[in-house]
Design an enzyme around this catalytic site. Structure first.
Site, PDB file in Angstrom:
ATOM      1  NE  ARG A 172     -13.545 -62.201  51.246  1.00  0.00           N
ATOM      2  CZ  ARG A 172     -12.885 -61.053  51.156  1.00  0.00           C
ATOM      3  NH1 ARG A 172     -11.823 -60.822  51.878  1.00  0.00           N
ATOM      4  NH2 ARG A 172     -13.279 -60.111  50.317  1.00  0.00           N
ATOM      5  NE  ARG A 176      -7.880 -53.112  53.474  1.00  0.00           N
ATOM      6  CZ  ARG A 176      -8.550 -52.134  52.931  1.00  0.00           C
ATOM      7  NH1 ARG A 176      -8.361 -50.898  53.315  1.00  0.00           N
ATOM      8  NH2 ARG A 176      -9.406 -52.400  51.983  1.00  0.00           N
ATOM      9  NE  ARG A 249     -33.784 -54.428  55.136  1.00  0.00           N
ATOM     10  CZ  ARG A 249     -34.727 -54.388  56.046  1.00  0.00           C
ATOM     11  NH1 ARG A 249     -35.831 -55.095  55.915  1.00  0.00           N
ATOM     12  NH2 ARG A 249     -34.576 -53.675  57.139  1.00  0.00           N
ATOM     13  CE1 TYR A 348     -26.209 -52.860  45.101  1.00  0.00           C
ATOM     14  CE2 TYR A 348     -24.159 -53.986  44.598  1.00  0.00           C
ATOM     15  CZ  TYR A 348     -24.841 -52.841  44.957  1.00  0.00           C
ATOM     16  OH  TYR A 348     -24.155 -51.661  45.152  1.00  0.00           O
ATOM     17  CG  ASP A 350     -20.834 -52.483  43.244  1.00  0.00           C
ATOM     18  OD1 ASP A 350     -21.657 -51.802  43.889  1.00  0.00           O
ATOM     19  OD2 ASP A 350     -19.954 -53.179  43.793  1.00  0.00           O
TER      20      ASP A 350
END
Ligand code: FAD
Length: 366
Positions: A172, A176, A249, A348, A350
């Site tokens: 996606r 907005r 990365r 990964y 958060d």
């Protein structure tokens, strides 16, 4: 010599949360970290009175009320809202793509006009089944936004043309039809006043921490000190890379002190053209609405990772996924070791997710 219930390898968020919870549960723990400072990748260092995010800009955002209340016990969070700006050859656009972006791009004024413009471009491209990232982006937001705001940035970030990148990377793209410049759709957001290092120090208060101590170099002696190990370093390093190295990365940061109070007027400016070599410039003082006479900026360069470099983002592909699964099988056999965090689980996370993961593990373990 002291004996501890737990040896915690890594003074990042995962290790610090575990240390805090172990202390509360009446257990003893020793934390070791190979770096000369605590806080892992959320480490902030004070320069010119500004808290510099040394391992990349970190914005705390979460929908998890329990985690939000947890971190607020160790820091006061300010009202920072992430509103990055895109710079395309000197043209400035709002990110995420919103009514300010569409007005600047096409001169449209109403949400209906913006929607129509995106739809026209989508239809003109006529892509039914996107075969790569370029086609996926165009089919989602049309050609103008793709060309100016997606293409260059993404190619710099991944080091490959968008046509050679898989479509799934961008399932996606946030569009907005409002004037809301808030990048995150999270209920809670902010930056800890005084920096992340202070917050992590609060979590570690009352626990012995040894810095400049590489667990893997002193494994035999350190293992003798505790019943169990909480390991938050790289899982492949733990096993001596015996199955091969997991890939990452990487990002290179060039940090500079400038003798001026305001360089770019915003915490983050993304350079979305292909020609500018850096992907972003972070101006750290704006995370805390700084009023210092000087400013500190970091240019970010996305780079290929080589063994020995700082690992940043796990590579989310089949090859590395399969290799990690093999390491995970080995890890599951280590009876007295729990592997956790972004490096221990090659994942990964958060910040809110790593805290939630550590708290869930504490509930099982303590
Ligand atoms: P780390 O912080 O990496 O801690 C692991 C620690 O283990 C390190 O201190 C390391 O030195 C130590 N260690 C490793 N090996 C050894 C050893 N052999 N002996 C002793 N010590 C060892 N999250 C957000 O929510 N918002 C953001 O804006 C955001 N921005 C990010 C930007 C970048 C560039 C990156 C890479 C990540 C970002 N994150 C962000 C994610 C965030 O950084 C992680 O969630 C968090 O740092 C994970 O904590 P951790 O404890 O698992 O790992």
């Amino acid at each position: 010599m002291n004996h501890y219930d737990y040896l915690i390898v890594g003074a990042g968020l995962y290790g610090a949360v575990f240390a805090q919870e172990a202390k509360k549960a009446g257990k003893t723990a020793l934390v070791v970290d190979k770096r000369p400072q605590i806080a892992g990748n959320v480490y902030t260092q004070e320069m010119e009175g500004i808290h510099v995010h040394v391992y990349g800009a970190h914005i705390f955002h979460t929908n998890n009320k329990r985690v939000w209340e947890y971190v607020n016990r160790f820091a006061e969070f300010n009202r920072f809202t992430n509103s990055p700006v895109a710079n395309y050859h000197g043209e400035l656009y709002s990110l995420p793509f919103n009514m300010y972006t569409f007005n600047k791009m096409w001169g449209v004024v109403t949400p209906q006009e913006a929607e129509q413009k995106i739809e026209e471009q989508r239809r003109a491209a006529g892509i039914t089944e996107p075969k790569n990232l370029e086609e996926q982006a165009i089919s989602l937001v049309g050609t103008d936004i793709y060309e100016k705001l997606v293409k260059g940035y993404t190619e710099k970030q991944w080091g490959r043309p968008c046509r050679e990148l898989p479509a799934f990377i961008i399932k996606r793209l946030p569009v907005r039809l409002t004037f809301d410049n808030n990048y995150f759709n999270a209920l809670y957001q902010g930056i800890p006043v005084g920096g992340y290092t202070k917050m992590v120090a609060g979590m570690l208060e009352g626990t012995e921490v040894r810095l400049n101590t590489d667990y893997l170099e002193q494994k035999t002696e350190l293992d003798k000190l505790a019943d169990k190990v909480i390991y938050t370093g790289p899982v492949d390093a733990y096993f001596g890379y015996r199955l091969g190295a997991l890939e990452y990365r990487s990002v290179r940061f060039e940090t500079e002190v400038l003798d001026m109070p305001n360089f770019q007027g915003n915490a983050a400016v993304n350079y979305t053209d292909r020609e500018t070599p850096w992907t972003r410039i972070i101006e750290h003082k704006w995370f805390e609405f700084g009023t210092q006479p000087k400013t500190v900026i970091s240019r970010e360069y996305s780079s290929e990772w080589k063994p020995g470099d700082e690992p940043y983002y796990p590579v989310n592909d089949e090859k590395n996924g399969a290799l990690y699964a093999q390491y995970k099988a080995l890890a599951d056999k280590e009876e007295h070791v729990i592997f956790g965090g972004r490096l221990g689980e090659y994942k990964y996370y958060d910040m809110d997710a790593v805290i939630a993961s550590a708290l869930a593990m504490c509930e099982k373990e303590l």
